[in-house]
Design an enzyme around this catalytic site. Sequence first.
Site, short mmCIF file in Angstrom:
data_model
loop_
_atom_site.label_atom_id
_atom_site.label_comp_id
_atom_site.label_asym_id
_atom_site.label_seq_id
_atom_site.Cartn_x
_atom_site.Cartn_y
_atom_site.Cartn_z
N LYS A 116 19.64 -28.34 52.51
CA LYS A 116 18.23 -28.08 52.16
C LYS A 116 18.13 -27.36 50.80
O LYS A 116 17.38 -27.78 49.94
CB LYS A 116 17.55 -27.25 53.27
N THR A 117 18.94 -26.30 50.64
CA THR A 117 18.93 -25.58 49.36
C THR A 117 19.38 -26.51 48.24
O THR A 117 18.80 -26.55 47.16
CB THR A 117 19.91 -24.38 49.41
N ASP A 123 14.13 -19.73 51.74
CA ASP A 123 14.89 -20.12 52.93
C ASP A 123 14.38 -19.33 54.13
O ASP A 123 13.77 -18.27 53.97
CB ASP A 123 16.38 -19.80 52.69
P1 ADP Z 1 21.29 -25.49 53.76
O1 ADP Z 1 20.40 -24.98 52.67
O2 ADP Z 1 20.68 -26.62 54.54
O3 ADP Z 1 21.81 -24.41 54.65
P2 ADP Z 1 23.11 -26.05 51.57
O4 ADP Z 1 22.17 -26.77 50.65
O5 ADP Z 1 23.40 -24.62 51.23
O6 ADP Z 1 22.58 -26.15 53.07
O7 ADP Z 1 24.44 -26.92 51.63
C1 ADP Z 1 25.69 -26.34 51.94
C2 ADP Z 1 26.77 -26.94 51.06
O8 ADP Z 1 27.04 -28.26 51.50
C3 ADP Z 1 26.36 -27.07 49.59
O9 ADP Z 1 26.88 -26.02 48.82
C4 ADP Z 1 26.93 -28.37 49.12
O10 ADP Z 1 28.16 -28.17 48.47
C5 ADP Z 1 27.19 -29.14 50.38
N1 ADP Z 1 26.24 -30.25 50.56
C6 ADP Z 1 25.09 -30.21 51.27
N2 ADP Z 1 24.51 -31.40 51.31
C7 ADP Z 1 25.30 -32.24 50.59
C8 ADP Z 1 25.22 -33.64 50.28
N3 ADP Z 1 24.22 -34.38 50.75
N4 ADP Z 1 26.20 -34.17 49.53
C9 ADP Z 1 27.23 -33.40 49.10
N5 ADP Z 1 27.38 -32.09 49.39
C10 ADP Z 1 26.42 -31.51 50.12
#
Ligand code: ADP
Length: 367
Positions: A90-91, A135
């Site tokens: 999401k981030t 978030d």
């Molecule tokens: P959330 O905000 O949903 O908790 P993040 O955006 O922080 O998740 O994602 C966690 C990690 O996973 C990121 O740092 C990134 O490296 C990896 N990641 C997430 N989604 C993808 C994607 N679709 N393709 C490649 N890497 C991803």
Amino acid sequence: MAIRYTDTTDDDLREAAALSEQSRGARHIVRADEPGEDDSQEVNLRPRLLKEFLGQEAVKANLSVFIDAARTRGEPLDHLFLIGPPGLGKTTLAEVAANELGADFKVTSAPALDKPKDLAGILSTITPGTVFFIDEIHRLKPVIEEMLYVVMEDFELDWVIGQGAAARTVRIPIPHFTLVGATTKAGMVSKPLQTRFGIIQRFNFYTPAELSLIIKRSAGLLGCSVDDDAALLMASCSRGTPRVTNRIVRRMRDFAQVYGDGRITKSIVEAGLGKLRIDSLGLEDFDRDIIRAVIEKFGGGPVGCETLAISLGESADTLEDYYEPYLIQCGLLQRTPRGRIATQKAYDHLGIKAGPGASSFLPGLFG
Ligand code: ADP
């Protein structure tokens, strides 16, 4: 208290800007859900553009249309609400949107917005088109949430200056920007807030095929090669979550360097997963502790989340946000109105025969 709206003066703006100087350009994410995350490396693996963001095809396809349209009109993207378990991107996707739009990116989390001045401080640093990511938006305090309503709709911040009879409210214009709210618990976000988001997208767990692609990309960025069957095995043990995938890739790279020739092969992965005590479903010790507690301490359930959390010495929030979604997705745990229940698959996975005093062993570990 006398409240009157006045024209904004430079002093008013300066006061708001000075309120939270530390938030200028801040990336102060507070996360309870990423124990042991290796941020310095993670930054390198984070996709920067839509074409690097692998999987979540439906979300990506929609967003790419909305980004293109906004870019063509020269307007900021509409406010965006992202729903899904932690670690699904999401981030990352919010930052990708900012990059695609050539806009600034600011990130915080609801627990870090403790006082109105925390929000005002960040808003005072916003430039036209900024993508502002909050978030855990379900954890906003009501006072902050109400401030956001006006900001999201009118791009103005109502700010009370002074106290008592001398108090007055100034309306400070904020450049048009995009708010991205992310949550693991959409049900806990109030309707008035939800309805202010023009775009709502839901993330699903990634398939092993999608995670394999992420593994190949991450391994490439980390400078190591990985066999196809090794990638698929890592993917199938990654809880459908890229953040977990990347952690596993980094550890397997370590094992490959120390025990092999640097190439991540299937046998390296099998041995490595065994050493990390990750089983064939991708469960780690604490996941197994959760199921075992439901079965052995609470007779298989139903047991309330709070009670279960106390028995495990973990917070109910972490249990609910981080661990449960995947256990439910795997069909090991069921969430019912009366509490959590261990399924037959959970008994089978742990090798526990139903009934009191039944013995268990640790199945499914590699190596
Ligand atoms: P959330 O905000 O949903 O908790 P993040 O955006 O922080 O998740 O994602 C966690 C990690 O996973 C990121 O740092 C990134 O490296 C990896 N990641 C997430 N989604 C993808 C994607 N679709 N393709 C490649 N890497 C991803």
